[in-house]
Design a protein around this motif. Structure first.
Motif, PDB file in Angstrom:
ATOM      1  N   LEU A  54       0.846  -1.193   0.000  1.00  0.00           N
ATOM      2  CA  LEU A  54       0.000   0.000   0.000  1.00  0.00           C
ATOM      3  C   LEU A  54       0.883   1.244   0.000  1.00  0.00           C
ATOM      4  O   LEU A  54       2.042   1.215   0.430  1.00  0.00           O
ATOM      5  CB  LEU A  54      -0.945  -0.007   1.214  1.00  0.00           C
ATOM      6  N   PHE A  65      -4.410   6.929   7.113  1.00  0.00           N
ATOM      7  CA  PHE A  65      -4.496   5.470   7.141  1.00  0.00           C
ATOM      8  C   PHE A  65      -4.651   4.941   5.721  1.00  0.00           C
ATOM      9  O   PHE A  65      -5.319   5.565   4.880  1.00  0.00           O
ATOM     10  CB  PHE A  65      -5.705   5.046   7.984  1.00  0.00           C
ATOM     11  N   LYS A  67      -5.080   0.984   3.490  1.00  0.00           N
ATOM     12  CA  LYS A  67      -5.303  -0.458   3.604  1.00  0.00           C
ATOM     13  C   LYS A  67      -5.005  -1.106   2.258  1.00  0.00           C
ATOM     14  O   LYS A  67      -5.334  -0.559   1.196  1.00  0.00           O
ATOM     15  CB  LYS A  67      -6.759  -0.712   4.009  1.00  0.00           C
ATOM     16  N   SER A  68      -4.406  -2.296   2.293  1.00  0.00           N
ATOM     17  CA  SER A  68      -4.073  -3.007   1.059  1.00  0.00           C
ATOM     18  C   SER A  68      -5.283  -3.767   0.522  1.00  0.00           C
ATOM     19  O   SER A  68      -6.311  -3.908   1.198  1.00  0.00           O
ATOM     20  CB  SER A  68      -2.948  -4.012   1.321  1.00  0.00           C
ATOM     21  N   GLU A 111     -11.257  -0.952  12.020  1.00  0.00           N
ATOM     22  CA  GLU A 111     -10.805  -0.102  10.918  1.00  0.00           C
ATOM     23  C   GLU A 111     -11.278   1.328  11.104  1.00  0.00           C
ATOM     24  O   GLU A 111     -10.568   2.280  10.768  1.00  0.00           O
ATOM     25  CB  GLU A 111     -11.318  -0.663   9.588  1.00  0.00           C
ATOM     26  N   SER A 115      -8.509   4.343  11.242  1.00  0.00           N
ATOM     27  CA  SER A 115      -8.480   5.345  10.175  1.00  0.00           C
ATOM     28  C   SER A 115      -9.078   6.690  10.579  1.00  0.00           C
ATOM     29  O   SER A 115      -9.140   7.612   9.761  1.00  0.00           O
ATOM     30  CB  SER A 115      -9.245   4.810   8.958  1.00  0.00           C
ATOM     31  N   TRP A 129       1.372  -0.343  12.252  1.00  0.00           N
ATOM     32  CA  TRP A 129       0.718  -1.162  11.237  1.00  0.00           C
ATOM     33  C   TRP A 129       0.043  -2.359  11.909  1.00  0.00           C
ATOM     34  O   TRP A 129       0.330  -2.714  13.051  1.00  0.00           O
ATOM     35  CB  TRP A 129       1.714  -1.661  10.185  1.00  0.00           C
ATOM     36  N   TYR A 131      -2.494  -6.217  10.764  1.00  0.00           N
ATOM     37  CA  TYR A 131      -3.010  -7.050   9.659  1.00  0.00           C
ATOM     38  C   TYR A 131      -4.432  -7.477   9.970  1.00  0.00           C
ATOM     39  O   TYR A 131      -4.840  -7.578  11.134  1.00  0.00           O
ATOM     40  CB  TYR A 131      -2.093  -8.243   9.407  1.00  0.00           C
ATOM     41  N   PHE A 144      -8.330  -5.110  12.846  1.00  0.00           N
ATOM     42  CA  PHE A 144      -6.896  -5.244  12.597  1.00  0.00           C
ATOM     43  C   PHE A 144      -6.226  -5.794  13.850  1.00  0.00           C
ATOM     44  O   PHE A 144      -6.541  -5.396  14.976  1.00  0.00           O
ATOM     45  CB  PHE A 144      -6.295  -3.902  12.211  1.00  0.00           C
ATOM     46  N   GLY A 176      -2.906  -2.911   7.067  1.00  0.00           N
ATOM     47  CA  GLY A 176      -3.223  -1.491   7.176  1.00  0.00           C
ATOM     48  C   GLY A 176      -2.142  -0.784   7.973  1.00  0.00           C
ATOM     49  O   GLY A 176      -1.465  -1.404   8.805  1.00  0.00           O
ATOM     50  N   ARG A 178      -0.879   3.416   9.521  1.00  0.00           N
ATOM     51  CA  ARG A 178      -1.189   4.834   9.719  1.00  0.00           C
ATOM     52  C   ARG A 178       0.128   5.564   9.963  1.00  0.00           C
ATOM     53  O   ARG A 178       0.928   5.145  10.814  1.00  0.00           O
ATOM     54  CB  ARG A 178      -2.119   5.007  10.919  1.00  0.00           C
TER      55      ARG A 178
END
Length: 416
Positions: A54, A65, A67-68, A111, A115, A129, A131, A144, A176, A178
């Motif tokens: 990302l 923020f 996210k992939s 999330e 974010s 970060w 996952y 996450f 993800g 930030r």
């Protein structure tokens, strides 16, 4: 995993998560990036995207923020007890870059919170970060998660308990992060290992007395254990050497199928002796029942038609006792029965109904003679009588006082 982070003045970084897919078993281990298979197994895993990445371009002092896209994992196995899917860091849980590192979040976060454009989010999550797995500890997950640790400190994504050889189980992973403008520029990455491991199989072998209502003593205790190498496909298990007993019968081994009442010593499945080896297949039900087979503790006389047709019931004889052999009930076209032989090509050794005292199990074979070579004896007899004179009453017509002529004799003539 790589993260590229950018701000308005310069590129701050790029975040990339590299996933190394692994299928593990005690026998085989295969490594790969897209589809991997363990040696001698039917456990397989595929990952459609092994690199999650990302870009982040901070727009506010509170940070931004990103996210992939998702990576999809598919797993299939025919292992009876399923598999365990997990993820672990290869070394550190941080994402390392040329000018520093990005640390993991400390605990699960939604999330929306990760974010949020608030000072609280900036304080708690900037420069961090996490996952996002679709499952965590076999439950649906929407938050996450902090980075998994290394080795046994990794995270369990799912534990299944049944085989799914034809329909894959699917999972997703995303990352993800930030960051704000204070994050040093550079490329940040780390490698994480996703593994699927065949679950161990606990088996139980139960010993059944078979097709009888009689009392059976000395049935073995259950044999239990673990198939420690499911990916090998099968495991040899040594059965109990204990032999059960039953009055008037002799134990004849174990059968994987219950024998019929009419043939309690005949197995239509697999026969295994006491103390023998049973092969357990990792794809089959590990709860096994073995049935005892029984035969008479005396001698059995069996009858073989030896080219003829029909059936004669076997005879059971107590050792030391005599028995009359059975009448012949076999037939054979154009042949006549001559007697019983002890081999299929032997000559007559016994006749029907002959009394014998066997010293062991016997099979008697019908001996046949050809009708076309049989000598037939036909006896023809006649009686010849000499003349006789009779006195006849003239009124009644009745013969009275018959007398035989002196020359008349009865004679007997025979021919063959």
């Amino acid at each position: 995993m790589n993260i590229f982070v950018k701000n308005r003045q310069k590129t701050v970084g790029f975040l990339r998560l590299i996933i190394l897919a692994v299928v593990l078993g005690a026998v085989g281990r295969s490594w790969g990036m897209n589809s991997v298979f363990a040696t001698n197994s039917t456990l397989s895993m595929s990952i459609d995207n092994t690199t999650l990445s990302l870009d982040i371009l901070p727009h506010s002092t509170n940070g931004d923020f990103a996210k992939s896209d998702n990576s999809t994992i598919s797993v299939t196995t025919n292992n009876y007890s399923g598999y365990t899917l997990s993820i672990a860091a290869s070394s550190s849980t941080n994402l390392a870059g040329n000018n520093g590192s990005i640390a993991s979040i400390g605990s699960a976060v939604s999330e929306a919170d990760f974010s949020a454009d608030t000072s609280t989010a900036a304080t708690n999550y900037n420069g961090k970060w996490g996952y996002l797995p679709s499952k965590l500890n076999s439950s649906t997950n929407t938050s996450f998660q902090p980075s998994p640790g290394t080795g046994s400190s990794g995270h369990t994504l799912d534990i299944t308990s049944t085989a799914n050889a034809t329909t894959p189980n699917t999972y997703t992973l995303a990352i993800g992060a930030r960051v704000d403008s204070n994050t040093p520029t550079g490329s940040y990455s780390n490698t994480f290992i996703v593994s699927a491991v065949a679950n161990l199989i606990n088996y139980t072998i139960t010993y059944n007395k078979g097709n009888t209502t009689d009392t059976v003593s000395g049935l073995p205790n259950n044999t239990t254990g673990t198939i420690s190498d499911p990916l090998a496909g099968s495991t040899n298990v040594t059965l109990s050497s204990t032999t059960p007993t039953r009055s008037g019968k002799v134990f004849n081994g174990w059968c994987t199928v219950l024998p019929t009442a009419g043939s309690p010593d005949t197995c239509s499945g697999t026969t295994i002796a006491s103390g023998g080896t049973y092969n357990l297949n990792a794809a089959n039900d590990p709860a096994i029942t073995l049935y005892a087979m029984w035969k008479s503790n005396g001698y059995t006389i069996s009858y073989n038609a030896n080219g003829g047709s029909g059936s004669i019931t076997s005879q059971e004889v107590t050792p030391g006792s005599s028995v009359a052999l059975a009448d012949n009930a076999f037939t054979r076209g154009n042949y006549y029965f001559k007697g019983w032989a002890t081999t299929s090509g032997g000559s007559v050794a016994y006749r029907t109904n002959q009394s014998i005292t066997p010293t062991g199990d016997m099979t008697l074979y019908a001996v046949w003679g050809s009708s076309t070579s049989q000598t037939l004896y036909n006896i023809v007899a006649s009686l010849t009588r000499g003349n006789q004179t009779n006195n006849t009453n003239a009124t009644t017509g009745i013969k009275t006082n018959p007398t035989k002529a002196t020359s008349g004799v009865w004679t007997y003539n025979a021919s063959t």
